[in-house]
Design an enzyme around this catalytic site. Structure first.
Site, PDB file in Angstrom:
ATOM      1  N   CYS A  99       3.359  -2.007 -12.773  1.00 46.50           N
ATOM      2  CA  CYS A  99       3.060  -0.627 -12.409  1.00 46.50           C
ATOM      3  C   CYS A  99       1.644  -0.277 -12.867  1.00 46.50           C
ATOM      4  O   CYS A  99       1.385  -0.113 -14.060  1.00 46.50           O
ATOM      5  CB  CYS A  99       4.080   0.324 -13.048  1.00 46.50           C
ATOM      6  SG  CYS A  99       3.817   2.059 -12.635  1.00 46.50           S
ATOM      7  N   CYS A 114      -2.694   6.824  -8.574  1.00 39.30           N
ATOM      8  CA  CYS A 114      -3.661   6.187  -9.481  1.00 39.30           C
ATOM      9  C   CYS A 114      -4.646   5.271  -8.765  1.00 39.30           C
ATOM     10  O   CYS A 114      -5.337   4.497  -9.401  1.00 39.30           O
ATOM     11  CB  CYS A 114      -2.901   5.410 -10.553  1.00 39.30           C
ATOM     12  SG  CYS A 114      -1.756   6.447 -11.478  1.00 39.30           S
ATOM     13  N   CYS A 167       1.132   6.301  -4.508  1.00 44.76           N
ATOM     14  CA  CYS A 167       0.617   6.079  -5.860  1.00 44.76           C
ATOM     15  C   CYS A 167      -0.608   6.973  -6.101  1.00 44.76           C
ATOM     16  O   CYS A 167      -1.578   6.916  -5.344  1.00 44.76           O
ATOM     17  CB  CYS A 167       0.237   4.615  -6.028  1.00 44.76           C
ATOM     18  SG  CYS A 167      -0.578   4.242  -7.594  1.00 44.76           S
ATOM     19  N   CYS A 180       5.555   4.836  -3.983  1.00 43.64           N
ATOM     20  CA  CYS A 180       6.305   4.548  -5.205  1.00 43.64           C
ATOM     21  C   CYS A 180       7.802   4.406  -4.926  1.00 43.64           C
ATOM     22  O   CYS A 180       8.376   5.252  -4.236  1.00 43.64           O
ATOM     23  CB  CYS A 180       6.068   5.673  -6.207  1.00 43.64           C
ATOM     24  SG  CYS A 180       6.711   5.313  -7.864  1.00 43.64           S
ATOM     25  N   CYS A 189       5.881   0.978  -5.634  1.00 43.97           N
ATOM     26  CA  CYS A 189       5.001   0.151  -4.807  1.00 43.97           C
ATOM     27  C   CYS A 189       5.496  -1.300  -4.777  1.00 43.97           C
ATOM     28  O   CYS A 189       6.360  -1.706  -5.553  1.00 43.97           O
ATOM     29  CB  CYS A 189       3.574   0.224  -5.328  1.00 43.97           C
ATOM     30  SG  CYS A 189       3.370  -0.487  -6.975  1.00 43.97           S
TER      31      CYS A 189
END
Length: 119
Positions: free
Chosen positions: A89, A61, A59, A78, A80
């Site tokens: 998400c 982010c 991920c 991902c 996740c």
């Protein structure tokens, strides 16, 4: 003409793999990309970059103290665990139809990704 790749950009192979994965996963899970496709593009680029650098689509982010350890645990790879278990998400890549930010598309072109990632 393909977009240039550099140390900060994902390879074309990983970018295309993550684009295809994202489209197929959205279809399979009845989720949609964000109404602002630039968010989708940046997330896919981040997943592809992590796939190149770490061998897995971690991920993009989240902040990690040790990315390699996170890849091994697989929790944030991902899709996740929160996405697989609850359709949550954090990146806003896969949004349920009732989400205020959900668009109407499950598709994004490589050109759309390049336009945002290289802006």
């Amino acid at each position: 003409m393909p977009a240039p790749t550099g140390p900060e950009q994902a390879s074309e192979k990983s970018l295309e793999a993550m684009r295809q994965f994202s489209e197929q996963y959205a279809e399979r899970t009845d989720t949609y990309f964000c109404s602002d496709l630039s968010i989708t593009a940046v997330v896919i680029e981040g997943l592809a970059k992590h796939k190149d650098d770490l061998g897995a689509p971690l991920c993009p982010c989240r902040h990690y103290e040790d990315k390699e350890a996170e890849v091994k645990s697989a929790f944030w790879n991902c899709p996740c665990v929160p996405m697989r278990e609850r359709k949550e998400c954090h990146c806003m890549l896969f949004l349920t139809p009732d989400n205020a930010f959900a668009g109407e598309s499950r598709e994004i072109t490589i050109e759309q990704i390049h336009a945002t990632a290289n802006a």
